[in-house]
Design an enzyme around this catalytic site. Structure first.
Site, PDB file in Angstrom:
ATOM      1  N   GLU A  41       1.007  -1.158   0.441  1.00  0.00           N
ATOM      2  CA  GLU A  41      -0.206  -0.042   0.334  1.00  0.00           C
ATOM      3  C   GLU A  41       1.035   1.169  -0.013  1.00  0.00           C
ATOM      4  O   GLU A  41       1.794   1.958   1.141  1.00  0.00           O
ATOM      5  CB  GLU A  41      -1.105   0.215   1.684  1.00  0.00           C
ATOM      6  CG  GLU A  41      -2.000   0.962   1.461  1.00  0.00           C
ATOM      7  CD  GLU A  41      -3.003   1.109   2.763  1.00  0.00           C
ATOM      8  OE1 GLU A  41      -3.816   1.373   2.210  1.00  0.00           O
ATOM      9  OE2 GLU A  41      -2.825   0.030   3.171  1.00  0.00           O
ATOM     10  N   ARG A 266       4.739 -12.875   9.717  1.00  0.00           N
ATOM     11  CA  ARG A 266       4.763 -11.978   9.286  1.00  0.00           C
ATOM     12  C   ARG A 266       6.503 -12.069  10.171  1.00  0.00           C
ATOM     13  O   ARG A 266       7.258 -12.650  11.606  1.00  0.00           O
ATOM     14  CB  ARG A 266       4.078 -11.143  10.585  1.00  0.00           C
ATOM     15  CG  ARG A 266       3.819  -9.644   9.743  1.00  0.00           C
ATOM     16  CD  ARG A 266       2.481  -8.888  10.812  1.00  0.00           C
ATOM     17  NE  ARG A 266       2.831  -7.541  10.394  1.00  0.00           N
ATOM     18  CZ  ARG A 266       1.919  -7.196   9.490  1.00  0.00           C
ATOM     19  NH1 ARG A 266       2.068  -7.824   8.648  1.00  0.00           N
ATOM     20  NH2 ARG A 266       1.825  -5.614   9.528  1.00  0.00           N
ATOM     21  N   LYS A 276       4.048   0.712   9.276  1.00  0.00           N
ATOM     22  CA  LYS A 276       4.345   1.538   8.872  1.00  0.00           C
ATOM     23  C   LYS A 276       3.365   3.563   9.678  1.00  0.00           C
ATOM     24  O   LYS A 276       4.352   4.411   9.558  1.00  0.00           O
ATOM     25  CB  LYS A 276       3.999   2.237   7.944  1.00  0.00           C
ATOM     26  CG  LYS A 276       4.609   1.409   6.363  1.00  0.00           C
ATOM     27  CD  LYS A 276       4.102   1.321   5.461  1.00  0.00           C
ATOM     28  CE  LYS A 276       2.902   0.113   5.076  1.00  0.00           C
ATOM     29  NZ  LYS A 276       2.594  -0.183   3.600  1.00  0.00           N
TER      30      LYS A 276
END
Ligand code: ATP
Ligand code: MG
Length: 561
Positions: A41, A266, A276
């Site tokens: 993203e 992850r 982020k």
């Protein structure tokens, strides 16, 4: 012995086992190339966690001679920026991967997504719902009680009409949604008629004001994958419980392909934060000097710190790909860098806390040259010339007027080796009015050229030094953990409360070998006894050298027995 595996070839993992099964089975994958995608993203810079996903996505495609697309997952209209898109591309290329001409924006598929939503409505598989977000929460039920959805059975024609009017901007933000008609009693709450479209009047960075309805991730993602002909959609573990919805979407629309979602753990690393949003806070509140601050776990930060693509790929390869979330020690990342630089970095000398050493019996005005190997691990890297004269810089801590126990460096009467040149014997020092040592004195033994003792006498200490008559001034930046605790964002913690005030130490007036004067990023060196350093890729300029300590020499990583 170096433990680094060859990062060019990805080590096998459970994802490959699944793909092998799919290929063996034939069926929907028959005659197809393995096709993956990396879908960031564009709302921030990539971090070391993304590097894992990149290596998994691109590495898997590479292993099977397949393809991997780069797709900006920009269906969410907030906070997306061209700056991020460019940085993402740069970081992936730097890691050594290439998407060729397959660069896409998920927002380019808005029209198709809308079409598939209409298809679902027509099939009686989606409906417009008028519950408010609060009502929807109240109605979602629990493990014993199914959800309630009063608009579920509204006629197809009515939903079609309302959905079109939603698109045309006739209704307020949040007043209506489009929901998939699946199972209000499902044990998996993601399947309890999930929202697949919402009204949100936000400007999109690419489509502007064209749309005021936006698809939800769980609806959009499988469609993006199908449109691109992805065979294996590799994602992180938190999407595991969304997989039934992913499959439901794929199976209920006239999708051009049937991708398979496979989840893996992850990457988490201690002593840092990885989301982020938190990284952006550090940047925006100026706790660090931008996204590429060398203390950041971002790829641009690691690059500026002196990390090499090889060390990062080797790190990702060695931690492996599994289904179990775990936290990896930051020291293991450092270990991988040290491993790489130990092989590849040229050795050199730099004095970071300089004090002058005068060799009183060395002729004034004389200079000698020594040929020194650049890297004992790589004779092919050749040699360099190091000059020696009557005055040199040494580390202040390499002299003690009154030595502590076991001190083997310079103190009056003691001999040490000045690396690669001569043995010198300390004769004393000069102090200023405050009693601080300002100059150290020694005599050299001309018989010990090259640092050898022809009579076989033992000289215990070897210290680094720099010719004071032929050196370069440098600024050196030393780094420590950005946070004072291993888990700054666990539980209720506010990570900003745990910032380490001493994470950056700037040393000016350091003295480096003259050879370093022309060094340019991304060059790395081993500064003898001090660690691995790289030329700062932003602030270092001719006449103002800046080096970052990438990692110290001492390995803090202890493999678990
Ligand atoms: P963050 O939580 O840091 O903002 P994100 O998941 O929202 O990350 P995306 O840009 O959506 O960031 O991520 C792109 C891809 O990278 C996704 O497939 C995601 O699963 C993967 N990814 C993100 N963080 C990690 C991580 N820590 N380890 C492995 N993969 C990750
Ligand atoms: Mg995300």
């Amino acid at each position: 012995m170096s433990e680094t595996t060859n990062p060019e070839v990805m080590t096998g993992n459970f994802i490959h086992d699944f793909i092998d099964e799919d290929i063996a089975e034939g069926g929907k994958y028959a005659g197809k190339k393995v096709h993956t995608r990396f879908p960031p993203e564009p709302n921030g810079y990539l971090h070391i966690g993304h590097a894992k996903a990149i290596c998994v996505d691109f590495g898997t495609a590479e292993k099977y001679g397949g393809l991997c697309n780069l797709r900006m997952d920009d269906t969410n209209p907030t906070k997306e920026d061209v700056e991020y898109v460019d940085a993402i591309k740069e970081d992936i290329k730097w890691l050594g991967y290439d998407w060729d001409d397959r660069f896409y924006y998920a927002s380019d598929y808005f029209e198709q997504m809308y079409g598939y939503a209409v298809e679902l409505i027509k099939k009686g598989l989606a409906y417009v719902c008028e519950l408010t977000p609060d009502q929807m929460r109240d109605y979602r039920g629990d493990t014993q009680t199914p959800a309630k959805s009063p608009f579920r059975d509204r006629p197809v024609e009515e939903s079609l009409d309302l959905f079109e009017r939603m698109k045309n901007g006739e209704f307020e933000d949040g007043s209506m949604t489009l929901r998939a008609k699946i199972d209000l009693a499902s044990g998996n709450f993601n399947m309890r008629d999930p929202v697949i479209y919402r009204i949100n009047r936000l400007k999109h960075h690419r489509t502007g004001d064209k749309w005021c309805i936006y698809p939800m991730y769980d609806f959009a993602h499988p469609i993006e994958d199908a449109i691109e002909g992805i065979t294996h959609s590799l994602c992180t573990l938190e999407f595991e419980s969304h997989r039934p919805l992913y499959d439901w979407v794929i199976n209920n629309i006239s999708a051009p392909a049937k991708p398979r979602q496979i989840e893996f753990a992850r990457l988490g690393i201690n002593n840092t934060v990885m989301s982020k949003r938190k990284l952006r806070t550090l940047v925006e509140e100026k706790h660090v000097d931008g996204w590429d601050d060398p203390r950041m776990p971002t790829l641009c930060g690691l690059r500026r710190r002196g990390y090499t693509p090889k060390s990062i790929r080797s790190f990702i390869d060695q931690i492996g790909v599994s289904k179990v979330n775990s936290i990896v020690e930051y020291s293991f990342l450092e270990h991988c860098l040290r491993d790489d630089l130990n092989e590849s970095a040229e050795r050199t000398m730099c004095v970071i806390h300089p004090i002058k050493l005068v060799i009183t019996n060395y002729p004034e005005g004389k200079t000698e040259e020594f040929e020194v190997e650049n890297n004992p691990n790589r004779p092919e890297d050749g040699t360099r010339t190091v000059t020696f004269s009557r005055e040199c810089w040494i580390e202040a801590e390499d002299f003690m007027e009154e030595p502590i126990k076991k001190y083997q460096r310079l103190y009056p009467g003691n001999e040490v080796r000045l690396k690669s040149t001569y043995i010198v014997k300390c004769t004393g020092c000069k102090k200023d009015e405050n009693g601080s040592v300002v100059e150290v004195y020694a005599e050299y033994d001309p018989e010990t050229r090259g640092g050898n003792t022809p009579d076989g006498r033992k000289v215990r200490g070897t210290i680094h030094w720099v010719d004071a008559n032929n050196c370069a001034d440098a600024e050196v930046r030393l780094y420590d953990n950005l946070f004072t605790v291993p888990d700054p964002d666990s539980g209720e913690r506010n990570f900003l409360d745990y910032l380490n005030p001493n994470s950056l130490e700037i040393l000016t007036g350091c003295k480096a070998e003259k050879n370093l004067e022309t060094a340019k990023a991304p060059k790395s060196f081993q500064f003898m006894r001090l660690g691995y350093f790289c030329v700062d890729n932003k602030d270092s300029k001719p006449g103002h050298l800046v080096f970052n300590r990438s990692v110290s020499l001492k390995d803090g990583f202890k493999p678990k027995k």
